[in-house]
Design a protein around this motif. Structure first.
Motif, PDB file in Angstrom:
ATOM      1  N   ASP A 116       0.819  -1.212   0.000  1.00 35.99           N
ATOM      2  CA  ASP A 116       0.000   0.000   0.000  1.00 35.99           C
ATOM      3  C   ASP A 116       0.852   1.261   0.000  1.00 35.99           C
ATOM      4  O   ASP A 116       0.571   2.203  -0.735  1.00 35.99           O
ATOM      5  CB  ASP A 116      -0.930  -0.009   1.213  1.00 35.99           C
ATOM      6  CG  ASP A 116      -1.961  -1.118   1.124  1.00 35.99           C
ATOM      7  OD1 ASP A 116      -2.900  -0.987   0.323  1.00 35.99           O
ATOM      8  OD2 ASP A 116      -1.813  -2.135   1.838  1.00 35.99           O
ATOM      9  N   THR A 117       1.892   1.282   0.846  1.00 35.84           N
ATOM     10  CA  THR A 117       2.774   2.453   0.924  1.00 35.84           C
ATOM     11  C   THR A 117       4.202   2.008   1.200  1.00 35.84           C
ATOM     12  O   THR A 117       4.446   1.213   2.107  1.00 35.84           O
ATOM     13  CB  THR A 117       2.330   3.416   2.040  1.00 35.84           C
ATOM     14  OG1 THR A 117       0.985   3.837   1.809  1.00 35.84           O
ATOM     15  CG2 THR A 117       3.232   4.642   2.084  1.00 35.84           C
ATOM     16  N   GLU A 121       3.404   8.071  -6.197  1.00 44.77           N
ATOM     17  CA  GLU A 121       2.288   8.302  -5.284  1.00 44.77           C
ATOM     18  C   GLU A 121       2.205   7.234  -4.199  1.00 44.77           C
ATOM     19  O   GLU A 121       1.493   7.418  -3.208  1.00 44.77           O
ATOM     20  CB  GLU A 121       0.972   8.368  -6.057  1.00 44.77           C
ATOM     21  CG  GLU A 121       0.554   7.093  -6.756  1.00 44.77           C
ATOM     22  CD  GLU A 121       1.122   6.964  -8.167  1.00 44.77           C
ATOM     23  OE1 GLU A 121       0.613   6.100  -8.917  1.00 44.77           O
ATOM     24  OE2 GLU A 121       2.061   7.724  -8.505  1.00 44.77           O
ATOM     25  N   LYS A 122       2.939   6.152  -4.351  1.00 43.58           N
ATOM     26  CA  LYS A 122       2.949   5.100  -3.329  1.00 43.58           C
ATOM     27  C   LYS A 122       4.140   5.214  -2.387  1.00 43.58           C
ATOM     28  O   LYS A 122       4.310   4.351  -1.520  1.00 43.58           O
ATOM     29  CB  LYS A 122       2.959   3.723  -3.994  1.00 43.58           C
ATOM     30  CG  LYS A 122       1.602   3.244  -4.466  1.00 43.58           C
ATOM     31  CD  LYS A 122       1.530   1.731  -4.512  1.00 43.58           C
ATOM     32  CE  LYS A 122       0.085   1.279  -4.615  1.00 43.58           C
ATOM     33  NZ  LYS A 122      -0.052  -0.165  -4.385  1.00 43.58           N
ATOM     34  N   ILE A 123       4.957   6.244  -2.552  1.00 43.72           N
ATOM     35  CA  ILE A 123       6.175   6.367  -1.749  1.00 43.72           C
ATOM     36  C   ILE A 123       6.099   7.622  -0.886  1.00 43.72           C
ATOM     37  O   ILE A 123       5.980   8.734  -1.408  1.00 43.72           O
ATOM     38  CB  ILE A 123       7.432   6.436  -2.640  1.00 43.72           C
ATOM     39  CG1 ILE A 123       7.469   5.255  -3.614  1.00 43.72           C
ATOM     40  CG2 ILE A 123       8.695   6.454  -1.774  1.00 43.72           C
ATOM     41  CD1 ILE A 123       8.574   5.339  -4.657  1.00 43.72           C
ATOM     42  N   GLU A 124       6.157   7.453   0.437  1.00 45.46           N
ATOM     43  CA  GLU A 124       6.166   8.561   1.384  1.00 45.46           C
ATOM     44  C   GLU A 124       7.566   8.698   1.987  1.00 45.46           C
ATOM     45  O   GLU A 124       8.184   7.698   2.365  1.00 45.46           O
ATOM     46  CB  GLU A 124       5.162   8.319   2.509  1.00 45.46           C
ATOM     47  CG  GLU A 124       3.710   8.343   2.080  1.00 45.46           C
ATOM     48  CD  GLU A 124       3.220   9.749   1.772  1.00 45.46           C
ATOM     49  OE1 GLU A 124       3.858  10.713   2.246  1.00 45.46           O
ATOM     50  OE2 GLU A 124       2.208   9.878   1.063  1.00 45.46           O
ATOM     51  N   VAL A 125       8.061   9.924   2.059  1.00 44.63           N
ATOM     52  CA  VAL A 125       9.375  10.185   2.662  1.00 44.63           C
ATOM     53  C   VAL A 125       9.203  10.418   4.155  1.00 44.63           C
ATOM     54  O   VAL A 125       8.427  11.284   4.571  1.00 44.63           O
ATOM     55  CB  VAL A 125      10.069  11.394   2.002  1.00 44.63           C
ATOM     56  CG1 VAL A 125      11.389  11.706   2.718  1.00 44.63           C
ATOM     57  CG2 VAL A 125      10.320  11.127   0.526  1.00 44.63           C
ATOM     58  N   SER A 182       3.823  11.018  14.351  1.00 41.78           N
ATOM     59  CA  SER A 182       2.670  11.670  13.740  1.00 41.78           C
ATOM     60  C   SER A 182       2.529  11.284  12.271  1.00 41.78           C
ATOM     61  O   SER A 182       1.441  10.926  11.795  1.00 41.78           O
ATOM     62  CB  SER A 182       2.797  13.189  13.876  1.00 41.78           C
ATOM     63  OG  SER A 182       1.719  13.848  13.239  1.00 41.78           O
ATOM     64  N   LYS A 183       3.634  11.317  11.530  1.00 36.68           N
ATOM     65  CA  LYS A 183       3.558  10.983  10.105  1.00 36.68           C
ATOM     66  C   LYS A 183       3.360   9.484   9.911  1.00 36.68           C
ATOM     67  O   LYS A 183       2.653   9.062   8.991  1.00 36.68           O
ATOM     68  CB  LYS A 183       4.811  11.451   9.376  1.00 36.68           C
ATOM     69  CG  LYS A 183       4.715  11.231   7.874  1.00 36.68           C
ATOM     70  CD  LYS A 183       5.650  12.079   7.066  1.00 36.68           C
ATOM     71  CE  LYS A 183       5.367  11.912   5.573  1.00 36.68           C
ATOM     72  NZ  LYS A 183       6.273  12.721   4.736  1.00 36.68           N
ATOM     73  N   LEU A 184       3.960   8.670  10.773  1.00 35.64           N
ATOM     74  CA  LEU A 184       3.774   7.229  10.657  1.00 35.64           C
ATOM     75  C   LEU A 184       2.304   6.857  10.833  1.00 35.64           C
ATOM     76  O   LEU A 184       1.771   6.001  10.110  1.00 35.64           O
ATOM     77  CB  LEU A 184       4.633   6.496  11.689  1.00 35.64           C
ATOM     78  CG  LEU A 184       4.580   4.965  11.636  1.00 35.64           C
ATOM     79  CD1 LEU A 184       5.147   4.453  10.317  1.00 35.64           C
ATOM     80  CD2 LEU A 184       5.329   4.352  12.819  1.00 35.64           C
ATOM     81  N   MET A 185       1.630   7.511  11.773  1.00 34.64           N
ATOM     82  CA  MET A 185       0.215   7.234  11.983  1.00 34.64           C
ATOM     83  C   MET A 185      -0.602   7.624  10.754  1.00 34.64           C
ATOM     84  O   MET A 185      -1.557   6.934  10.379  1.00 34.64           O
ATOM     85  CB  MET A 185      -0.306   7.998  13.217  1.00 34.64           C
ATOM     86  CG  MET A 185       0.145   7.398  14.528  1.00 34.64           C
ATOM     87  SD  MET A 185      -0.487   5.700  14.803  1.00 34.64           S
ATOM     88  CE  MET A 185       0.989   4.732  14.411  1.00 34.64           C
ATOM     89  N   ASN A 186      -0.239   8.736  10.113  1.00 38.28           N
ATOM     90  CA  ASN A 186      -0.931   9.114   8.888  1.00 38.28           C
ATOM     91  C   ASN A 186      -0.756   8.064   7.791  1.00 38.28           C
ATOM     92  O   ASN A 186      -1.696   7.753   7.052  1.00 38.28           O
ATOM     93  CB  ASN A 186      -0.415  10.473   8.378  1.00 38.28           C
ATOM     94  CG  ASN A 186      -0.911  11.630   9.216  1.00 38.28           C
ATOM     95  OD1 ASN A 186      -1.936  11.533   9.882  1.00 38.28           O
ATOM     96  ND2 ASN A 186      -0.195  12.736   9.187  1.00 38.28           N
ATOM     97  N   ASP A 243      -3.522   5.835   6.182  1.00 31.79           N
ATOM     98  CA  ASP A 243      -3.674   6.222   4.779  1.00 31.79           C
ATOM     99  C   ASP A 243      -4.345   7.588   4.606  1.00 31.79           C
ATOM    100  O   ASP A 243      -5.304   7.751   3.844  1.00 31.79           O
ATOM    101  CB  ASP A 243      -4.469   5.163   4.007  1.00 31.79           C
ATOM    102  CG  ASP A 243      -4.438   5.413   2.488  1.00 31.79           C
ATOM    103  OD1 ASP A 243      -3.479   6.028   2.030  1.00 31.79           O
ATOM    104  OD2 ASP A 243      -5.375   4.963   1.795  1.00 31.79           O
ATOM    105  N   HIS A 244      -3.815   8.588   5.359  1.00 29.93           N
ATOM    106  CA  HIS A 244      -4.292   9.958   5.145  1.00 29.93           C
ATOM    107  C   HIS A 244      -3.234  10.930   5.640  1.00 29.93           C
ATOM    108  O   HIS A 244      -2.231  10.533   6.213  1.00 29.93           O
ATOM    109  CB  HIS A 244      -5.630  10.213   5.823  1.00 29.93           C
ATOM    110  CG  HIS A 244      -5.631  10.030   7.305  1.00 29.93           C
ATOM    111  ND1 HIS A 244      -5.003  10.894   8.179  1.00 29.93           N
ATOM    112  CD2 HIS A 244      -6.173   9.054   8.077  1.00 29.93           C
ATOM    113  CE1 HIS A 244      -5.168  10.471   9.426  1.00 29.93           C
ATOM    114  NE2 HIS A 244      -5.869   9.355   9.395  1.00 29.93           N
TER     115      HIS A 244
END
Length: 395
Positions: free
Chosen positions: A186-187, A207-211, A386-390, A394-395
């Motif tokens: 998913d991410t 769009e599937k990669i979060e830094v 905080s970002k890990l929880m997002n 998935d938001h």
């Protein structure tokens, strides 16, 4: 929330294990339930979930049966499938969070979780998904040929200089290709913008990669006055560029502490018999932090695409400036003139001059305290959580 953390090792072995242990402690401190899935090894930390762990495999086995068993784990394992399915059935997680899983566990676990409707998040600690040998290095130089054609790993015998090992690496890359992995994940979490860009060059959807940078989980003590030495922390392997540092250091009068083990330790000790260079070897984490904290400078001389080195984050949070090679994700961590400087990878002369510049530039306790405070605010646990929880939600 219930989270399964998956990594092929579960003991203090490297940056991936550091990330797993830190994430586990952080999640549990916030009230989440965490299960672990890894291979059985005598070095493992205790886990109440060890009954679900598959047996370890060793790729160094000399016997045909051992090698065949290890090779099969790359593609499919009945034991991994059975035990991971059992863990998912019993624990019922909301998220499966993967770390380093190739070869010893394999992306089979991502496929299983995806089929069962469990959200799959995958933290990337290296370049394995675009480079079959993880590090984008061939013959001591950066190589990106496999980004476009995975057969190049076999053509160049990149894996252990072995036709058989390189063929297996090629087949593994075909089995777990970008289309399949993108579908069942998913991410992806990339600890650096640089790695994200390389993943996209390798065909993975941006769009599937979060830094999300690595973080320093513990409370850090204030910066202190420095002692009269600078240091290197890490493995002694060719891609780390330590020979560049040692050559530069041998021409300088300042004390250098080399901390870490690896295949080149004995060679370096024999070649650089200088009174200003000390080889400390591998030391315990409890001994490492005070050395880094009191050092006037940490040098990261890598010639490969470093991702988001924990050693840099640790040093900055301790108030120790960093002189890093201008490669990979290192420049994302260094603000030149604020918390360190950069130099051209492999350049002995430039590194020698930059060491002198840094040692003359970063001299006051006020500067060291500012470096520590800025880094602790940037790389602390709360912004990471905080970002890990997002990402988990998935938001």
């Amino acid at each position: 929330m219930k989270v399964v953390l998956v990594n092929k090792f579960y003991y203090n072995r490297g940056g991936d294990c550091t990330a797993v242990f830190s994430t586990q402690r952080l999640l549990e401190s916030k009230g989440h339930e965490v299960a672990v899935f890894t291979t059985k090894r005598p070095q493992n930390e205790y886990s109440p979930w060890e009954g679900y762990f598959p047996e370890d495999v060793e790729f160094s086995f000399t016997g045909f049966k051992g090698k065949a068993s290890a090779a099969m784990r790359i593609f499919y394992s009945t034991e991994v499938s059975r035990k991971f399915n059992a863990l998912l059935s019993d624990f019922k997680p909301d998220v499966v969070h993967l770390h380093n899983i190739h070869s010893y566990i394999s992306p089979l676990v991502a496929q299983i979780a995806h089929k069962r409707g469990v959200r799959v998040v995958w933290t990337l600690h290296d370049y394995k998904l675009i480079c079959p040998i993880y590090i984008c290095i061939r013959d001591g130089r950066v190589c990106e040929e496999c980004f476009r054609d995975k057969s190049r790993v076999f053509a160049h015998k990149c894996m252990k200089n072995s036709r058989i090992a390189s063929f297996l690496a090629w087949m593994e890359a075909l089995r777990w290709n970008k289309d399949r992995l993108s579908k069942i994940t998913d991410t992806f979490i990339s600890p650096s913008h640089f790695l994200k860009a390389k993943m996209m060059e390798g065909g993975y959807p941006g769009e599937k990669i979060e830094v999300l940078h690595n973080f320093r989980p513990d409370e850090m003590a204030p910066a202190v006055e420095k002692e009269d030495y600078y240091c290197y922390v890490g493995r002694l392997t060719i891609e780390k560029g330590v020979d560049t540092l040692l050559e530069a250091a041998s021409r300088l009068p300042y004390r250098l502490k080399i901390i870490g083990g690896g295949p080149l330790l004995d060679e370096y000790r024999a070649r650089y018999r200088c009174e200003q260079i000390e080889f400390a070897g591998q030391i315990r984490p409890s001994e490492l932090y005070p050395i880094v904290r009191k050092a006037r400078l940490l040098v990261i001389p890598s010639v490969w695409y470093e991702n988001n080195p924990f050693s840099v984050i640790e040093a900055l949070c301790a108030g120790t400036p960093v002189l890093g090679a201008r490669i990979g994700g290192i420049p994302e961590l260094i603000d030149e003139g604020e918390n360190g400087f950069l130099f051209t990878p492999g350049s002995v002369d430039e590194l020698r001059l930059k060491i002198e510049e840094c040692l003359g530039y970063f001299t006051s306790l006020d500067i060291f305290e500012k470096i520590a405070l800025d880094a602790q605010n940037k790389f602390g646990a709360e912004p990471f959580y905080s970002k890990l929880m997002n990402i988990y939600h998935d938001h």
